[in-house]
Design a protein around this motif. Structure first.
Motif, PDB file in Angstrom:
ATOM      1  N   ASP A  60       1.451  -3.946   9.440  1.00 49.59           N
ATOM      2  CA  ASP A  60       1.359  -5.027   8.457  1.00 49.59           C
ATOM      3  C   ASP A  60       1.840  -4.425   7.138  1.00 49.59           C
TER       4      ASP A  60
ATOM      5  N   SER B 267       2.191  -5.391   4.180  1.00 50.74           N
ATOM      6  CA  SER B 267       1.845  -6.090   2.942  1.00 50.74           C
ATOM      7  C   SER B 267       1.385  -5.149   1.833  1.00 50.74           C
ATOM      8  N   GLU B 268       0.980  -3.888   2.177  1.00 54.79           N
ATOM      9  CA  GLU B 268       0.560  -2.963   1.117  1.00 54.79           C
ATOM     10  C   GLU B 268       1.747  -2.445   0.309  1.00 54.79           C
ATOM     11  N   TRP B 269       2.948  -2.617   0.839  1.00 59.53           N
ATOM     12  CA  TRP B 269       4.142  -2.132   0.140  1.00 59.53           C
ATOM     13  C   TRP B 269       4.530  -3.142  -0.943  1.00 59.53           C
ATOM     14  N   ASN B 270       4.216  -2.848  -2.170  1.00 55.76           N
ATOM     15  CA  ASN B 270       4.535  -3.764  -3.268  1.00 55.76           C
ATOM     16  C   ASN B 270       5.929  -3.468  -3.815  1.00 55.76           C
TER      17      ASN B 270
END
Length: 244
Positions: free
Chosen positions: A37, A39-42
């Protein structure tokens, strides 16, 4: 020409295209969990030069982080059936000798069972892709010994993590974490790291051509009797990354 440019922008919206010179390594603002997932990669996805891989490379003081997204069916086939190799070069070059092979190639006997064409129904197609990745638990470590070290994905004790899954839209999502110490890399002496991803390919010598199931082309790994076989050519990308 304008239509082509518009189509590229639609297909790869939110992606940054290839550039000359080293890429800046992403610095995580929140802890990255290897759960496929992303999503932590901003940060925006980067797009490789051939448009096959969306990717990012990041690091903190202790670890390297990688995420890859693949939407192309043929490239997905190469990953699922013939493997994906991540290689690192501490001199910032393309001759990486350290790395990770995950997934590994399927046994030729398994390939013979996978001559069915992809389902046309989108839901069934995604289900088929998930089934192919159901048993992807074995990996190989490259460069730590004379021969590759074979291990279960969950059995590694040196902090290396890797995972691949199928997203709701059918894309392949891959994430990996490699501690610098796992490959005895001195981060301070590696200002630029060479990173490559390469799929495996169909080996005609080990897997002679077979007739397609039901007379359909589908995933006919052996090719169609002398015709060009895209599975025999690996998908490849390389990037130089400036570590932080």
């Amino acid at each position: 020409m304008k239509k082509c440019l518009f189509l590229c922008l639609v297909l790869f919206g939110g992606a940054s295209f290839a550039q000359k010179g080293p890429r800046e390594s992403y610095q995580p603002t929140v802890p990255i969990v290897i759960d496929a997932d992303p999503s932590e990669w901003n940060t925006e996805w980067l797009l490789d030069q051939d448009g096959k891989f969306l990717y990012n490379v990041g690091n903190d003081e202790s670890n390297l982080y990688f995420r890859v997204k693949v939407t192309d069916d043929i490239t997905q086939q190469k990953i699922a059936f013939f493997g994906l190799i991540l290689k690192l070069d501490v001199n910032g070059k393309k001759k990486g000798r350290l790395g990770l092979k995950y997934p590994i190639a399927k046994d030729p006997k398994q390939l013979k069972k996978e001559q069915e064409p992809w389902p046309q129904d989108p839901t069934e197609r995604i289900a088929a892709k998930k089934r192919i990745l159901d048993e992807v638990e074995i990996l190989e470590l490259i460069g730590l010994a004379k021969d590759n070290i074979v291990s279960s994905r969950l059995g590694l004790m040196n902090g290396i993590e890797a995972l691949i899954t199928v997203a709701a839209d059918g894309a392949y999502l891959y994430e990996a974490k490699i501690p610098f110490k796992a490959f005895r890399i001195d981060k301070a002496s590696v200002p630029v790291l060479g990173v490559s991803f390469e799929t495996g390919k169909f080996d005609i010598g080990r897997n002679p051509p077979a007739a397609p199931a039901g007379g359909q082309a589908g995933r006919n790994f052996g090719g169609s009797y002398g015709q060009y076989n895209p599975n025999a050519v690996p998908a490849y990308m390389w990037v130089a990354v400036k570590l932080n």
